[in-house]
Design an enzyme around this catalytic site. Structure first.
Site, PDB file in Angstrom:
ATOM      1  N   LYS A 201      -4.331   1.487  15.855  1.00 24.69           N
ATOM      2  CA  LYS A 201      -5.117   2.082  14.775  1.00 24.69           C
ATOM      3  C   LYS A 201      -6.278   2.927  15.313  1.00 24.69           C
ATOM      4  CE  LYS A 201      -2.855   0.690  11.134  1.00 24.69           C
ATOM      5  NZ  LYS A 201      -2.078   1.679  10.357  1.00 24.69           N
TER       6      LYS A 201
ATOM      7  N   LEU B 137       0.812  -1.207   0.000  1.00 23.34           N
ATOM      8  CA  LEU B 137       0.000   0.000   0.000  1.00 23.34           C
ATOM      9  C   LEU B 137       0.852   1.266   0.000  1.00 23.34           C
ATOM     10  CD1 LEU B 137      -2.756  -1.103   2.530  1.00 23.34           C
ATOM     11  CD2 LEU B 137      -3.205  -0.295   0.207  1.00 23.34           C
TER      12      LEU B 137
ATOM     13  N   ASN C 178       2.207   5.565   6.969  1.00 23.55           N
ATOM     14  CA  ASN C 178       1.721   4.240   6.580  1.00 23.55           C
ATOM     15  C   ASN C 178       2.495   3.100   7.240  1.00 23.55           C
ATOM     16  OD1 ASN C 178       0.410   2.266   4.524  1.00 23.55           O
ATOM     17  ND2 ASN C 178       2.604   1.986   4.206  1.00 23.55           N
TER      18      ASN C 178
ATOM     19  N   TYR D 278      -2.611  -4.076  17.528  1.00 21.39           N
ATOM     20  CA  TYR D 278      -2.906  -3.381  16.268  1.00 21.39           C
ATOM     21  C   TYR D 278      -4.183  -2.557  16.385  1.00 21.39           C
ATOM     22  CZ  TYR D 278      -3.507  -2.993  11.154  1.00 21.39           C
ATOM     23  OH  TYR D 278      -3.661  -2.543   9.877  1.00 21.39           O
TER      24      TYR D 278
END
Length: 308
Positions: free
Chosen positions: A159, A17, A89, A155
């Site tokens: 996030k 990505l 990112n 995670y």
């Protein structure tokens, strides 16, 4: 839409990505600072951008520390004369269920995702403010941060925290003309390639074929390139009035995520003691409790994973 004359940093952009974001920004005219922990991978990314007519340099370093954040901004200024766009990112995974997750598993993910986003944005914003730049901050979130996911305590925390920081930064940066937004991508990555549910979609991408409509439309699941357009838009002057948002994108789907809001409100004279809650909570809120995790529809027969 042109980003000519702009400079962008994209952390974790050696592959996947991040590379898609870097290449799209470069195609739109921005000079790009590529970042990865693998020097060979970073060099390949720079070469790929150059082969398409873009400009890029690499910083090989793991994000997280303030020193690396300073190094990234310095590379943008020294190589291209300034900084206008930051895309955070970079990330790692250490997936384990709660009782199996170690302190190191937790700290590693938090350091790269959450602290790395914080330190890079702080350094970039300092540059924006000092030089009167109406900069763009684009932080990459995840559906896991919005809904939770089994085995991803670290995670999910990182996030979700990123989206919380974005909302705060939108308030703090408004006067300086800097925007801050979170992108919630759903795309074929090294992680999704291991999930049988997505097998047919990933196989189609690897063959260079369009993904089946079921994945692109029903699930909003697509390629890295499907996400890159939103990143470029948020980096542009066209998105000057868009800030503090969490925007999901994948396949053919675009979503604006809501901020957390109360879904039900009740009052009780004198407050809510244990007895009142035990008596009334189920009646008042039982049918309004919120779900967790993501649920996927059953795959059509022709898209089910093959037995291996």
């Amino acid at each position: 839409m042109s980003l000519a004359g702009k400079t962008a940093i994209v952390t974790g952009s050696g592959r996947g990505l991040g590379l898609a974001y870097a290449r799209e920004l470069a195609r739109r005219g921005a000079a790009v600072v590529v970042n990865d922990v693998d020097g060979a991978v970073a060099a390949e990314a720079v070469d790929a951008i150059a082969a398409e007519g873009g400009r890029a340099v690499a910083v090989v370093a793991p994000v997280g520390s303030s020193a690396v954040a300073r190094q990234l901004v310095a590379a943008a200024v020294e190589s291209f004369g300034g900084l206008d766009i930051l895309v955070t990112n970079a990330g790692v995974l250490r997936d384990k269920s709660l009782l199996k997750m170690t302190d190191e598993d937790f700290d590693t993910v938090i350091d790269v995702h959450l602290r790395g986003t914080f330190t890079c944005v702080r350094e970039a914003y300092a540059h924006f403010k000092a030089h009167g730049v109406a900069g763009r901050v684009i932080a990459i979130g995840s559906p896991t941060g919005q809904r939770g996911n089994f085995g991803q305590t670290n995670y999910a925390a990182a996030k979700a925290g990123i989206v919380g920081m974005v909302r705060t930064w939108a308030l703090e940066m408004k006067r300086a003309g800097v925007t801050a937004n979170a992108v919630i991508p759903v795309a074929a990555t090294a992680m999704t390639k291991t999930v049988p549910y997505f097998q047919k979609a990933v196989e189609a991408e690897e063959r260079g074929e369009p993904m089946p409509d079921f994945f692109r439309r029903e699930l909003g699941f697509g390629t890295s390139e499907d996400v890159a357009g939103l990143v470029a838009y948020l980096a542009s002057d066209a998105a000057a009035d868009v800030t503090g948002q969490a925007i999901g994108v994948g396949g053919d789907r675009l979503q604006l995520w809501s901020h957390p809001e109360a879904v039900a409100t009740e009052f009780h004279d004198g407050g809510w003691d244990y007895e009142t809650l035990a008596s009334d909570f189920g009646r008042l809120f039982g049918g309004r409790l919120q779900g967790v995790g993501e649920s996927f529809p059953e795959l059509p027969a022709d898209l089910r994973p093959e037995d291996r």
